[in-house]
Structure formats: C-alpha cells, structure tokens
Design a protein around this motif. Structure first.
Motif, PDB file in Angstrom:
ATOM      1  N   ALA A  85      -4.463 -10.426  -5.276  1.00 11.33           N
ATOM      2  CA  ALA A  85      -4.036  -9.477  -4.427  1.00 11.33           C
ATOM      3  C   ALA A  85      -2.713  -9.308  -3.951  1.00 11.33           C
ATOM      4  N   ALA A  86      -2.568  -8.202  -3.571  1.00 13.70           N
ATOM      5  CA  ALA A  86      -1.495  -7.394  -2.970  1.00 13.70           C
ATOM      6  C   ALA A  86      -1.096  -8.218  -2.271  1.00 13.70           C
ATOM      7  N   SER A  87      -1.447  -8.628  -1.265  1.00 13.76           N
ATOM      8  CA  SER A  87      -0.678  -9.538  -0.216  1.00 13.76           C
ATOM      9  C   SER A  87      -0.428 -10.754  -0.402  1.00 13.76           C
ATOM     10  N   VAL A  88      -0.817 -11.485  -1.905  1.00 19.56           N
ATOM     11  CA  VAL A  88      -0.154 -13.087  -1.661  1.00 19.56           C
ATOM     12  C   VAL A  88       1.673 -12.634  -1.769  1.00 19.56           C
ATOM     13  N   LEU A  89       2.083 -11.130  -2.061  1.00 12.78           N
ATOM     14  CA  LEU A  89       3.675 -11.275  -1.999  1.00 12.78           C
ATOM     15  C   LEU A  89       3.988 -11.543  -0.725  1.00 12.78           C
ATOM     16  N   PRO A 110       0.093   6.120  -4.093  1.00 16.06           N
ATOM     17  CA  PRO A 110      -1.026   6.482  -3.100  1.00 16.06           C
ATOM     18  C   PRO A 110      -1.981   7.072  -3.551  1.00 16.06           C
ATOM     19  N   GLU A 111      -2.146   8.430  -3.592  1.00 13.84           N
ATOM     20  CA  GLU A 111      -3.419   9.692  -3.642  1.00 13.84           C
ATOM     21  C   GLU A 111      -4.235   8.609  -4.805  1.00 13.84           C
ATOM     22  N   PHE A 112      -3.673   7.848  -5.573  1.00 17.87           N
ATOM     23  CA  PHE A 112      -4.525   7.537  -6.367  1.00 17.87           C
ATOM     24  C   PHE A 112      -5.343   6.572  -5.915  1.00 17.87           C
ATOM     25  N   LYS A 129      -8.398   5.255   7.152  1.00 18.27           N
ATOM     26  CA  LYS A 129      -8.586   6.598   6.302  1.00 18.27           C
ATOM     27  C   LYS A 129      -7.700   5.946   4.504  1.00 18.27           C
ATOM     28  N   PRO A 130      -7.953   5.886   4.162  1.00 17.44           N
ATOM     29  CA  PRO A 130      -7.947   5.338   2.570  1.00 17.44           C
ATOM     30  C   PRO A 130      -6.690   6.157   1.993  1.00 17.44           C
ATOM     31  N   LEU A 131      -6.201   7.329   2.707  1.00 15.31           N
ATOM     32  CA  LEU A 131      -5.099   7.522   2.198  1.00 15.31           C
ATOM     33  C   LEU A 131      -3.766   7.436   3.606  1.00 15.31           C
ATOM     34  N   ASP A 132      -4.191   6.780   4.455  1.00 14.95           N
ATOM     35  CA  ASP A 132      -2.947   6.282   5.500  1.00 14.95           C
ATOM     36  C   ASP A 132      -3.069   5.176   5.027  1.00 14.95           C
ATOM     37  N   LEU A 133      -4.328   4.435   4.466  1.00 14.78           N
ATOM     38  CA  LEU A 133      -4.174   2.991   4.138  1.00 14.78           C
ATOM     39  C   LEU A 133      -3.431   2.315   3.007  1.00 14.78           C
ATOM     40  N   ARG A 140       4.694  -0.420   2.442  1.00  8.29           N
ATOM     41  CA  ARG A 140       5.329  -2.129   2.917  1.00  8.29           C
ATOM     42  C   ARG A 140       5.127  -2.797   1.978  1.00  8.29           C
ATOM     43  N   ARG A 141       4.409  -3.128   0.490  1.00 10.30           N
ATOM     44  CA  ARG A 141       4.625  -3.472  -1.352  1.00 10.30           C
ATOM     45  C   ARG A 141       5.947  -3.601  -1.932  1.00 10.30           C
ATOM     46  N   ALA A 142       5.719  -2.104  -2.185  1.00 13.91           N
ATOM     47  CA  ALA A 142       6.298  -1.538  -3.281  1.00 13.91           C
ATOM     48  C   ALA A 142       7.895  -2.194  -3.689  1.00 13.91           C
TER      49      ALA A 142
END
Length: 176
Positions: A85-89, A110-112, A129-133, A140-142
């Motif tokens: 999961a991305a959150s592990v970082l 993000p669009e993908f 909303k999915p795009l906002d998220l 935050r994570r890149a």
C-alpha cells in the motif's frame, strides 16, 4: 540468478490502481516466488476491504494494518514479491525496512489513477472525488516514492507485462 538477488524482497509501490498487484503476480510467477498483496491480506485477515476498514476503523487504523502487512512480508523467506500500500511510506519503520529490498515504483498520473479508483469499490476514497483524491495522493507521496525507489516505470505508458519484463531484465543483470 544469484542467491543474493533471489533472497532480496521485491516491493512494488505506487498509488492504488497503478498495477501493483498485476505486476507482482507476473513477477511471482516468473520467479517462482510468493506474492504478498496488501488488499488480499486485509480481506483475508480482517474479512473486509481496505475501503471498509477506512470507513469503520478509520484511516489511521487502515494505514497501521497496511504497515503491518509490509513489515511481516519483508521478514518472510523465501523473499516474496510484495504489492505494498502507498501509505507504508508514511511510516518511518517501513521506510527503514525497505532499504535492503528492491523497490519498484509504478508511477501513474492522477487521471489514470482516478479512473482505476472509480472502477473498483474496494479502493478507499476517503470521502473525496476520485480525481481530487488521486491528485492529493500523488502530491503527497510522489517525493517519497522517488526517494525509496530503485526502479521507476511510467504507467500506463508501459504495460504491466512490459514493466515485469524490465524488472526481470534488471534482476538478470544484477545476478551477473
């Protein structure tokens, strides 16, 4: 492949929907190694999806469980392929534990990611909303992904099969 390369866990990171599970499964099959997927782990261990955990127990608890998955999986032998999961970082213990692993970042715009979030209800939306998220998570994570990644592949520019092949080629070169 040299034993030292075979003993190194491969951790596939990226935002939800980037293709971590699929790439991990392709690698697991090619390398005959176990695959440990965060979403599967959560559903098997707790009986509910990541989205349901976030909704019922809260985001902090979801992220703690995702970190637990990564840390437990990294300790396994033979070394698995881990779709993390991305959150592990966000967890310093996880970032430290990733150092000896081969970390692969599936970098997707993000669009993908937003399209993938919409397609699968097991993915948490955190009330957005999915795009906002997707934009928020990417921002935050890149930098964290870039910091820990040994390899980085652009999705969907490269297909999941092309990414897996490139990782396998990298491993062959490492093994000498």
């Amino acid at each position: 492949m040299a034993d030292t390369v075979a003993d190194v866990p491969i951790v596939v990171v990226g935002l939800m929907g980037a293709g971590k599970t699929s790439v991990s499964e392709l690698l697991g099959e090619a390398l005959n190694r176990p695959v440990r997927d965060s979403d599967d782990y959560l559903e098997k261990r707790y009986g509910i999806t990541a989205a349901a955990i976030a909704e019922t127990a809260g985001v902090t608890e979801l992220h703690a469980r995702e970190a637990e998955h990564l840390l437990d999986s990294l300790a396994e032998r033979p070394a698995p392929i881990i779709a993390a999961a991305a959150s592990v970082l966000d967890d310093p213990r996880c970032r430290e534990a990733l150092k000896p692993a081969l970390v692969v970042w599936l970098d997707a715009e993000p669009e993908f990611i937003a399209k993938k979030i919409e397609e699968k209800p097991h993915r948490p939306r955190f009330g957005k909303k999915p795009l906002d998220l997707a934009k928020e998570l990417y921002e935050r994570r890149a930098a964290s992904f870039a910091e820990v990644a040994d390899l980085r592949f652009k999705r969907p520019k490269m297909s999941k099969h092309e990414v897996a092949r490139a990782i396998l080629d990298h491993l062959k070169k490492q093994a000498g």
